[in-house]
Design a protein around this motif. Structure first.
Motif, PDB file in Angstrom:
ATOM      1  N   THR A 101       4.204  -0.044  -3.949  1.00 19.26           N
ATOM      2  CA  THR A 101       5.150   0.481  -3.233  1.00 19.26           C
ATOM      3  C   THR A 101       5.871  -0.431  -2.342  1.00 19.26           C
ATOM      4  O   THR A 101       5.204  -1.109  -1.413  1.00 19.26           O
ATOM      5  CB  THR A 101       4.557   1.676  -2.176  1.00 19.26           C
ATOM      6  OG1 THR A 101       3.195   2.118  -2.888  1.00 19.26           O
ATOM      7  CG2 THR A 101       5.396   3.066  -2.013  1.00 19.26           C
ATOM      8  N   ILE A 102       7.320  -0.492  -2.276  1.00 24.15           N
ATOM      9  CA  ILE A 102       8.203  -1.352  -1.574  1.00 24.15           C
ATOM     10  C   ILE A 102       8.589  -0.681  -0.157  1.00 24.15           C
ATOM     11  O   ILE A 102       9.411   0.299  -0.200  1.00 24.15           O
ATOM     12  CB  ILE A 102       9.190  -1.910  -2.475  1.00 24.15           C
ATOM     13  CG1 ILE A 102       8.817  -2.084  -3.922  1.00 24.15           C
ATOM     14  CG2 ILE A 102       9.871  -3.108  -1.743  1.00 24.15           C
ATOM     15  CD1 ILE A 102       7.769  -3.303  -4.079  1.00 24.15           C
ATOM     16  N   PRO A 103       8.078  -1.382   0.968  1.00 25.18           N
ATOM     17  CA  PRO A 103       8.596  -0.801   2.145  1.00 25.18           C
ATOM     18  C   PRO A 103      10.246  -1.152   2.474  1.00 25.18           C
ATOM     19  O   PRO A 103      10.565  -2.040   1.760  1.00 25.18           O
ATOM     20  CB  PRO A 103       7.808  -1.552   3.387  1.00 25.18           C
ATOM     21  CG  PRO A 103       6.494  -2.141   2.540  1.00 25.18           C
ATOM     22  CD  PRO A 103       7.034  -2.206   1.240  1.00 25.18           C
ATOM     23  N   ARG A 104      10.874  -0.403   3.068  1.00 26.60           N
ATOM     24  CA  ARG A 104      12.502  -0.348   3.453  1.00 26.60           C
ATOM     25  C   ARG A 104      12.691  -1.746   4.063  1.00 26.60           C
ATOM     26  O   ARG A 104      12.228  -1.921   5.138  1.00 26.60           O
ATOM     27  CB  ARG A 104      12.801   0.531   3.649  1.00 26.60           C
ATOM     28  CG  ARG A 104      12.739   1.902   2.611  1.00 26.60           C
ATOM     29  CD  ARG A 104      12.952   3.480   3.446  1.00 26.60           C
ATOM     30  NE  ARG A 104      12.710   4.138   2.187  1.00 26.60           N
ATOM     31  CZ  ARG A 104      11.460   4.738   1.800  1.00 26.60           C
ATOM     32  NH1 ARG A 104      10.378   4.089   2.444  1.00 26.60           N
ATOM     33  NH2 ARG A 104      11.207   5.599   1.014  1.00 26.60           N
ATOM     34  N   ARG A 105      13.448  -2.533   3.832  1.00 29.73           N
ATOM     35  CA  ARG A 105      14.260  -3.771   4.599  1.00 29.73           C
ATOM     36  C   ARG A 105      12.963  -4.564   4.791  1.00 29.73           C
ATOM     37  O   ARG A 105      13.283  -5.280   5.996  1.00 29.73           O
ATOM     38  CB  ARG A 105      14.761  -3.080   5.675  1.00 29.73           C
ATOM     39  CG  ARG A 105      16.056  -2.138   5.215  1.00 29.73           C
ATOM     40  CD  ARG A 105      16.957  -1.589   6.194  1.00 29.73           C
ATOM     41  NE  ARG A 105      16.463  -0.996   7.364  1.00 29.73           N
ATOM     42  CZ  ARG A 105      16.862  -0.056   8.016  1.00 29.73           C
ATOM     43  NH1 ARG A 105      18.360   0.094   7.862  1.00 29.73           N
ATOM     44  NH2 ARG A 105      16.426   0.507   9.133  1.00 29.73           N
ATOM     45  N   LEU A 114       0.891  -1.149  -0.102  1.00 24.82           N
ATOM     46  CA  LEU A 114       0.031  -0.103  -0.056  1.00 24.82           C
ATOM     47  C   LEU A 114       0.961   1.081  -0.140  1.00 24.82           C
ATOM     48  O   LEU A 114       0.713   2.296  -0.843  1.00 24.82           O
ATOM     49  CB  LEU A 114      -1.137   0.036   1.285  1.00 24.82           C
ATOM     50  CG  LEU A 114      -2.237   1.165   1.358  1.00 24.82           C
ATOM     51  CD1 LEU A 114      -3.119   1.035   0.435  1.00 24.82           C
ATOM     52  CD2 LEU A 114      -2.568   1.389   2.754  1.00 24.82           C
ATOM     53  N   THR A 115       1.839   1.098   0.595  1.00 22.35           N
ATOM     54  CA  THR A 115       2.756   2.482   0.924  1.00 22.35           C
ATOM     55  C   THR A 115       4.224   2.150   1.534  1.00 22.35           C
ATOM     56  O   THR A 115       4.373   1.016   2.218  1.00 22.35           O
ATOM     57  CB  THR A 115       2.037   3.416   1.956  1.00 22.35           C
ATOM     58  OG1 THR A 115       2.817   4.530   1.979  1.00 22.35           O
ATOM     59  CG2 THR A 115       1.846   2.772   3.183  1.00 22.35           C
ATOM     60  N   ASP A 116       5.138   2.855   1.460  1.00 22.13           N
ATOM     61  CA  ASP A 116       6.443   2.981   1.854  1.00 22.13           C
ATOM     62  C   ASP A 116       6.477   3.728   2.910  1.00 22.13           C
ATOM     63  O   ASP A 116       7.602   4.102   3.842  1.00 22.13           O
ATOM     64  CB  ASP A 116       7.690   3.119   0.851  1.00 22.13           C
ATOM     65  CG  ASP A 116       7.517   4.446   0.354  1.00 22.13           C
ATOM     66  OD1 ASP A 116       6.463   5.146   0.178  1.00 22.13           O
ATOM     67  OD2 ASP A 116       8.584   4.932   0.177  1.00 22.13           O
ATOM     68  N   SER A 117       5.428   4.286   3.564  1.00 20.98           N
ATOM     69  CA  SER A 117       5.314   5.252   4.681  1.00 20.98           C
ATOM     70  C   SER A 117       5.011   4.791   5.893  1.00 20.98           C
ATOM     71  O   SER A 117       3.805   4.260   6.231  1.00 20.98           O
ATOM     72  CB  SER A 117       4.193   6.456   4.293  1.00 20.98           C
ATOM     73  OG  SER A 117       4.030   7.586   5.311  1.00 20.98           O
ATOM     74  N   GLY A 118       6.142   4.773   6.613  1.00 20.49           N
ATOM     75  CA  GLY A 118       5.920   4.043   8.147  1.00 20.49           C
ATOM     76  C   GLY A 118       5.780   2.794   8.130  1.00 20.49           C
ATOM     77  O   GLY A 118       5.765   2.200   9.313  1.00 20.49           O
ATOM     78  N   THR A 119       6.252   2.102   6.977  1.00 18.70           N
ATOM     79  CA  THR A 119       5.925   0.403   7.094  1.00 18.70           C
ATOM     80  C   THR A 119       7.330   0.080   6.942  1.00 18.70           C
ATOM     81  O   THR A 119       7.665  -1.301   6.657  1.00 18.70           O
ATOM     82  CB  THR A 119       5.146   0.169   5.708  1.00 18.70           C
ATOM     83  OG1 THR A 119       5.809   0.643   4.679  1.00 18.70           O
ATOM     84  CG2 THR A 119       3.862   0.537   5.896  1.00 18.70           C
ATOM     85  N   ASN A 120       8.209   0.774   7.234  1.00 19.66           N
ATOM     86  CA  ASN A 120       9.894   0.120   7.216  1.00 19.66           C
ATOM     87  C   ASN A 120      10.135  -0.462   8.123  1.00 19.66           C
ATOM     88  O   ASN A 120       9.730  -0.879   9.228  1.00 19.66           O
ATOM     89  CB  ASN A 120      10.744   1.379   7.108  1.00 19.66           C
ATOM     90  CG  ASN A 120      10.473   2.517   5.852  1.00 19.66           C
ATOM     91  OD1 ASN A 120      10.287   2.148   4.893  1.00 19.66           O
ATOM     92  ND2 ASN A 120       9.958   3.592   6.414  1.00 19.66           N
TER      93      ASN A 120
END
Length: 463
Positions: free
Chosen positions: A413-417, A55-61
Motif C-alpha cells: 500500500t503506497i502512502p500519498r506523497r 503497511l497502509t495508506d491510512s493516515g500515513t500521508n
C-alpha cells in the motif's frame, strides 16, 4: 523494460519536497529477529525497524504546506469550531450531501451507520467485504452478502471496473429476502480487498435506479473516492473531458449517504465523517456521535485536524495530483508484471496486491500463505506490507469456521506523497528477488488469535 522517464505513462511528482524524515536500513539478521519477536505479524513490527513502510495508506500521508498552515489556525472550541464549519461546507460542496457528522476516523462512521441503519436480521449487500465495515455490520445484527461481480474474485483477470456490483445478485437477494429486509446497499468506491478496483459510473447509476423505487438506501464507502473518479475519467466513455470534481459530484448524486475515512483521500493522518441526506437518520447519528465520538461539531477530532481534512479533500480533486497518485502505483505493478510476478490485475488505485496463492502455491491456504509472504518480504528487504486473505477474513460468528476468501493477497500500500519512484524500484527488486526463492517461504500457524479483527494483533510461528 518499464521506463520511469516515460512522463506520459508515469507522471513526475506534481510537488517538491521541503521536509524530510530520515529512515534507516537494518541488517537482515536484525530483521529476522524483529519479525520473530512480532509473531510474524507485520502490524506488530516497530516503525523504526521498517525501511519502506507499505503497511497502509491510512493516515500515513504527507500533508501539504497549506494543510500544515491550516493546522496553525485550529479553533479548539468544544462546540461550534470555525474549522468544523469549513469542513462541513467542504463536504457538502464536494459530495452534495445535506448533512455531515464528523468522526475520529472511518470506523467511527461505520459504527454510527451500522447502529442507526441496521435492524437485527437485516441483510447488508455490498461489493466485497472490508474488515472493520463487516465487523460493525455484524455486531449490530446485520448479515453481510457479497454481491460484487464474479470477475473481482479472479486475481489474474484484467478487465476494467472489477469493483462493480452485480445487479443480478442484488436483484436475486431482494427477491428472496424482500426489500424491507435490506438495511442498505454498501457500495465501496474503490474496492479495497478486490485490489483497489474501481466502480463505473454506469454501475452506480444502475444500482441507484434499481434501489430508489424500492426504498433501499445506497450508502457509499467513499474512502478512496478521488482514485475511483480518476479511473472513470481515464476509462469510461464520456468522462475524458470532465474534471475529477465534476465526476465526483455525479458519483455521489447516486448515493443516499457515505462513510469516509479522511486518512486516505483526505490526505491527512486522522479523521473522518458520515454524510447523508435523510433528516431522520441524521438526527439519530447526532445522538450516537455524542456517545461514541464527541460533539456533533468535532466528532473526536481537534479543530486543526478538521481544517487539514477540509484542505486535503480539495487537494485530492486536483487532476495532476490524482493522475500521479494512481500512475505511481501502476508503475510498481508494471515492473512486477514485467518480471512475471503474480498480482491482482488490473493494478488498482492505492496498492499493488501480490497473489499469494500463485506466489506460494506450495503453502495451503489454511497455513496462511499471504501472512507468510508478508513476513518473508520484510525479512528480505525491510519492506513492511499487509496480509489480506484468510487471516483478515476472520471467522464466521455463528459457526466459528474460518471465512475462506478466493483472494489470498499481500497488499503493498503506497502512502500519498511520501515515496518516490526510486522507492518503488527498491520494492519491486525485493519482490522479484524473493520470488526466485519462494520455495523457502514456510507456512504459519496461530499461537495467539484474538476473537475480533484478529489480523491486527494475532501472533504466529512457523509450522
Amino acid at each position: 523494460m518499464v521506463d520511469v522517464f516515460d512522463l506520459k505513462k508515469y507522471p513526475a511528482e506534481p510537488f517538491k519536497i521541503k521536509t524530510v524524515e530520515t529512515v534507516k536500513t537494518i541488517t537482515k539478521e536484525h530483521r529476522e529477529k524483529a519479525i520473530k519477536e512480532a509473531g510474524y505479524n507485520t502490524f506488530l513490527l516497530k516503525s523504526e525497524d521498517c525501511y519502506i513502510d507499505l503497511l497502509t495508506d491510512s493516515g500515513t500521508n504527507a500533508m501539504s504546506d497549506k494543510q500544515w498552515a491550516g493546522m496553525m489556525i485550529g479553533d479548539e472550541a468544544y462546540a461550534g469550531s470555525r474549522n468544523w464549519l469549513h469542513l462541513e461546507k467542504t463536504v457538502q460542496d464536494i459530495f452534495g450531501f445535506k448533512h455531515v457528522v464528523p468522526t475520529h476516523q472511518g470506523r467511527g462512521a461505520e459504527n454510527l451507520l451500522s447502529r442507526i441503519a441496521i435492524k437485527p436480521g437485516q441483510y447488508v449487500p455490498g461489493n466485497m467485504y472490508f474488515t472493520t465495515t463487516r465487523y460493525h455490520q455484524e455486531a449490530n445484527g446485520g448479515i453481510f452478502v457479497d454481491i460484487i461481480r464474479d470477475e473481482a474474485h479472479d486475481a489474474g483477470l484484467n478487465v476494467p471496473f472489477k469493483g462493480d456490483i452485480c445487479l443480478d445478485k442484488l436483484k436475486k437477494l431482494v427477491d428472496e429476502k424482500g426489500a424491507e429486509n435490506i438495511a442498505y446497499v454498501c457500495l465501496a468506491v474503490t474496492v479495497n480487498l478486490a485490489g483497489g478496483q474501481p466502480v463505473s459510473m454506469k454501475n452506480m447509476r444502475e444500482v441507484s435506479e434499481y434501489c430508489r423505487p424500492l426504498g433501499i438506501k445506497v450508502m457509499y464507502d467513499c474512502t478512496r473516492f478521488a482514485e475511483n473518479a480518476f479511473f472513470i475519467q481515464e476509462q469510461e466513455e464520456g468522462y475524458q473531458d470532465k474534471s475529477i470534481a465534476e465526476i465526483v459530484k455525479e458519483m455521489f448524486s447516486y448515493a443516499d449517504g457515505a462513510t469516509m475515512s479522511g486518512k486516505k483521500d483526505g490526505i491527512v493522518n486522522i479523521g473522518g465523517f458520515l454524510a447523508m441526506n435523510d433528516d431522520e437518520l441524521f438526527g439519530k447519528a447526532k445522538e450516537f456521535v455524542v456517545v461514541f465520538e464527541g460533539m456533533p461539531s468535532y466528532g473526536g477530532m481537534a479543530g486543526r485536524d478538521m481544517e487539514a481534512i477540509a484542505i486535503g479533500l480539495k487537494e485530492s480533486l486536483q487532476d495532476s495530483y490524482i493522475e500521479y497518485r494512481v500512475k505511481q502505483i501502476r508503475y510498481l505493478g508494471d515492473r512486477l508484471l514485467e518480471a512475471g510476478i503474480p498480482i491482482i490485475e488490473p493494478v488498482g488505485g492505492h496498492a499493488v496486491f501480490l497473489d499469494a496463492k500463485r506466489f506460494c502455491p506450495h503453502i495451503p491456504q489454511d497455513q496462511f500463505p499471504a501472512q507468510a509472504l508478508a513476513a518473508a518480504l520484510y525479512v528480505e528487504a525491510g519492506v513492511r506490507s499487509m496480509e489480506r486473505g484468510i487471516v483478515s477474513a476472520g471467522r464466521d460468528p455463528k459457526t466459528g469456521e474460518n471465512h475462506v476468501p478466493k483472494l489470498e493477497t499481500v497488499r503493498l500500500t503506497i502512502p500519498r506523497r511520501v515515496y518516490t519512484y526510486k522507492h518503488m524500484d527498491i520494492v519491486a527488486d525485493a519482490v522479484i528477488k524473493l520470488y526466485k526463492h519462494k520455495e523457502d517461504i514456510r507456512g504459519l500457524k496461530f499461537v495467539y488469535e484474538p476473537k475480533q479483527l484478529r489480523f491486527f494483533t494475532a501472533r504466529f510461528e512457523h509450522i
